[in-house]
Design a protein around this motif. Structure first.
Motif, short mmCIF file in Angstrom:
data_model
loop_
_atom_site.label_atom_id
_atom_site.label_comp_id
_atom_site.label_asym_id
_atom_site.label_seq_id
_atom_site.Cartn_x
_atom_site.Cartn_y
_atom_site.Cartn_z
N LYS B 49 0.84 -1.22 0.00
CA LYS B 49 0.00 0.00 0.00
C LYS B 49 0.86 1.26 0.00
CE LYS B 49 -2.06 -0.47 3.94
NZ LYS B 49 -1.54 -1.65 4.62
N SER B 50 1.80 1.33 0.98
CA SER B 50 2.62 2.54 1.09
C SER B 50 3.51 2.71 -0.13
CB SER B 50 3.47 2.49 2.36
OG SER B 50 2.63 2.58 3.48
N LEU B 53 1.45 4.22 -2.81
CA LEU B 53 1.25 5.65 -2.58
C LEU B 53 2.51 6.44 -2.93
CD1 LEU B 53 -0.81 5.89 0.74
CD2 LEU B 53 -1.60 5.86 -1.60
N LYS B 54 3.67 5.89 -2.55
CA LYS B 54 4.92 6.59 -2.84
C LYS B 54 5.16 6.69 -4.35
CE LYS B 54 7.52 5.59 1.36
NZ LYS B 54 8.68 4.85 1.91
N PRO B 87 2.07 11.54 5.39
CA PRO B 87 2.73 10.23 5.44
C PRO B 87 2.39 9.48 6.72
CG PRO B 87 4.31 11.98 5.81
CD PRO B 87 3.00 12.64 5.56
N GLU B 88 2.70 8.20 6.70
CA GLU B 88 2.51 7.36 7.87
C GLU B 88 3.46 7.83 8.97
OE1 GLU B 88 3.48 3.34 7.02
OE2 GLU B 88 2.91 2.61 8.99
N ILE B 162 -4.10 12.50 0.08
CA ILE B 162 -3.70 11.11 0.32
C ILE B 162 -3.24 10.99 1.77
CG2 ILE B 162 -2.09 9.29 -0.35
CD1 ILE B 162 -2.05 10.49 -3.16
N ASP B 164 -1.86 8.41 4.60
CA ASP B 164 -1.31 7.07 4.86
C ASP B 164 -1.36 6.81 6.37
OD1 ASP B 164 -0.08 4.67 4.65
OD2 ASP B 164 1.86 5.42 3.97
N GLU B 165 -2.21 5.93 6.78
CA GLU B 165 -2.40 5.56 8.19
C GLU B 165 -2.58 6.80 9.08
OE1 GLU B 165 -2.57 2.46 8.92
OE2 GLU B 165 -1.36 1.33 7.49
N CYS B 195 -5.38 5.16 3.59
CA CYS B 195 -4.83 3.83 3.93
C CYS B 195 -5.01 3.68 5.43
CB CYS B 195 -3.33 3.80 3.67
SG CYS B 195 -2.91 3.26 2.06
N SER B 196 -5.64 2.63 5.86
CA SER B 196 -5.87 2.50 7.31
C SER B 196 -6.08 1.05 7.67
CB SER B 196 -7.09 3.33 7.71
OG SER B 196 -7.37 3.16 9.06
#
Lengths: 270, 283
Positions: B49-50, B53-54, B87-88, B162, B164-165, B195-196
């Motif tokens: 997932k990450s 996204l990247k 970002p996460e 976007i 991410d977590e 994203c979660s």
């Protein structure tokens, strides 16, 4: 790019490492007055200048290598680079922002130390002038204009070191590797004149000649910026053309290493 | 409906070790994310997932495939100007205050000087960070860090956000607060990609979801469609006695239907927690 530079500058001046090296270098400059009895037969002003400028050269180089690597890897390792590079900001702009931020910090470093050194030299010069007049000797002098020129040259020299370290950082994976290779590059730059001398001598080995040719062009001659005696104490005459040539050489290396760093960093995965 | 993000046949390989062994993180992944929706990208840790996204954000290059954001190639600054990213586990310069960080990010995102002040205040307001905005980030709690991260992601009023977590490590109250921010973005017509691992929250706030596993897309669709079991029904009955139940069973059996389970409705622990603590502090 300007905003990256500003935040980089703020981050750097808040580091204890910067404050520690600034205080240590300032202490070296000030202590040179009390240590002048160990002048090893040279003039007192020369001893004071050598001692103080030596501190500026050495600690400035340490700061340029370690601080630049730290500023770069703190963004990568802490993942702040993820946030920043997701903005409409190109990789070369990010790298240039880091460069100008670090260069501005070293500008402050050089300026503070040179100012302190100027005051110390001026104060001792005043005392020596009186003593020389009483003894009927020629008094020693130092040049403020020369000190200003030396500040610019040292700042440029440190800019070249920062550019080299950023190019290494763009390629390297770890802070430690960057600091070690960056330090070796500075040492190689200080000794580059040896390769230059050797290159001028005829040799039968084309491999050796090629090695010398590459080293004399790839590695900048950092020793050429060391004109403290000539500029500040007037020990020898420095022609204006020579100063301009040193300046252009420094700028050319600075631009070349920043371009190289930008090209490498564009391909780096964050 | 136009696509906010279009991913076509994305593959991403990482080279590891001195021998350059290939690790495939994303494998022929294709996805169309429509504009104006909240989209959940789900999957276990390490499913890609990450990395996806990247790649979408141009932080990592794709081995193969094409990606566009709002019709623009994803790696261009034009596309990134229209995108916000949290970002996460975000980490920001601790010496900056929240307001300084959001201002810094607005400047990097190209917000005009004349609009800077209002944009910063709007973003801080949306993230409910006005009161703590002048404190250094080093003093922030995890939930506040996520909220200031959200503010920096939306300060330039992007069309696509976007996240991410965004709720990783955040308590249920903070998590609900982030959920409300996402819903506010949807109300403004923005596209949000989320994203979660908080599946309950994803179910509540997302319009569509995609589930990834081992770098591949395994399911994609509207939340309502993928979760509904059309052959089963749930009724909630008040004051049911054994006699009433027997009568209901008999009536249903007469029509060929059968009761397979009877339970008491439960509220979730998250609902209970929020009910108990939301009143005592700001969410």
């Amino acid at each position: 790019m300007l905003w990256i530079s500003q935040v980089t500058f703020l981050e750097a001046v808040r580091q204890r490492f910067f404050a520690f090296l600034l205080v240590l270098s300032a202490a070296m400059v000030l202590s040179s007055v009390s240590l002048r009895v160990f002048d090893f037969g040279h003039g007192e002003l020369k001893f004071i200048a050598d001692f103080g400028f030596g501190g500026m050269f050495f600690f400035g180089s340490v700061l340029a290598v370690v601080m630049t690597a730290q500023l770069f890897f703190s963004e990568i390792d802490n993942k702040t680079a993820l946030t920043l590079l997701a903005k409409p900001l190109s990789r070369p702009e990010f790298l240039l922002g880091k460069f100008f931020g670090a260069w501005a910090v070293l500008g402050v470093f050089v300026l503070v130390l040179a100012g302190l050194q100027g005051v110390v030299l001026w104060a001792r010069e005043q005392e020596l002038v009186v003593m020389a007049e009483q003894a009927g000797k020629i008094p020693p002098t130092f040049s403020i204009v020369g000190l200003g020129q030396l500040v610019l040259l040292q700042w440029l020299r440190l800019g070249v070191v920062i550019a080299i370290v950023l190019a290494i950082s763009a390629l390297a994976r770890t802070f430690l590797f960057t600091v070690v290779v960056g330090s070796l590059a500075v040492v190689a730059g200080q000794l580059q004149w040896i390769a230059q001398d050797a290159f001028l001598r005829p040799t039968d080995s084309p491999v050796y000649a090629a090695f010398l040719w590459i080293s004399t062009r790839l590695i900048p001659n950092l020793q050429q910026f060391n004109l403290a005696d000539a500029l500040v104490l007037g020990s020898s005459v420095v022609e204006e053309g020579a100063l301009i040539s040193v300046g252009f050489s420094g700028l050319a290396y600075l631009v070349a290493y920043l371009t190289l760093g930008s090209l490498i960093f564009r391909r780096r995965e964050i | 409906m136009s696509s906010a993000i279009s991913v076509r046949h994305l593959t991403k390989d990482f080279r590891i070790g001195l021998r350059g062994l290939k690790l495939r993180a994303v494998d022929d992944f294709s996805l169309e994310i429509p504009c104006g929706q909240v989209y959940g990208l789900l999957g276990p840790n390490g499913c890609g997932k990450s990395t996806t996204l990247k790649v979408i954000l141009g932080l990592v290059s794709a081995t193969a495939g094409e990606i566009s954001i709002l019709g623009e190639p994803s790696a261009t600054s034009v596309a990134r100007r229209r995108t916000g990213f949290l970002p996460e586990a975000p980490y920001f310069h601790k010496f900056l205050t929240g307001r300084e960080l959001v201002r810094y990010c607005a400047q990097l995102s190209g917000v005009a000087d004349t609009e800077l002040g209002a944009a910063v205040e709007d973003a801080l307001g949306l993230a409910a960070m006005n009161e703590a905005a002048d404190r250094p980030i080093g003093t922030y709690s995890k939930g506040m860090l996520q909220r200031i991260g959200f503010a920096q992601a939306v300060v330039h009023d992007p069309e696509l956000v976007i996240l991410d977590e965004p709720t990783a490590g955040v308590d249920p109250v903070g998590s609900a607060s982030i959920g409300r921010m996402i819903q506010a973005m949807r109300a403004k017509g923005k596209t949000v990609v989320l994203c979660s691992h908080l599946l309950g929250q994803v179910e509540q706030i997302c319009d569509r979801v995609a589930i990834m596993d081992r770098g591949k897309l395994v399911l994609e669709g509207a939340v309502e469609d993928v979760l509904s079991r059309r052959d089963r029904h749930v009724m909630t009955i008040e004051a049911m006695t054994p006699t009433a139940r027997a009568a209901a069973e008999a009536a249903l059996e007469a029509h060929g239907a059968k009761i397979t389970s009877v339970t008491h409705p439960r509220r979730s622990l998250e609902d209970l927690f929020r009910e108990l603590v939301t009143g005592s502090r700001d969410a």
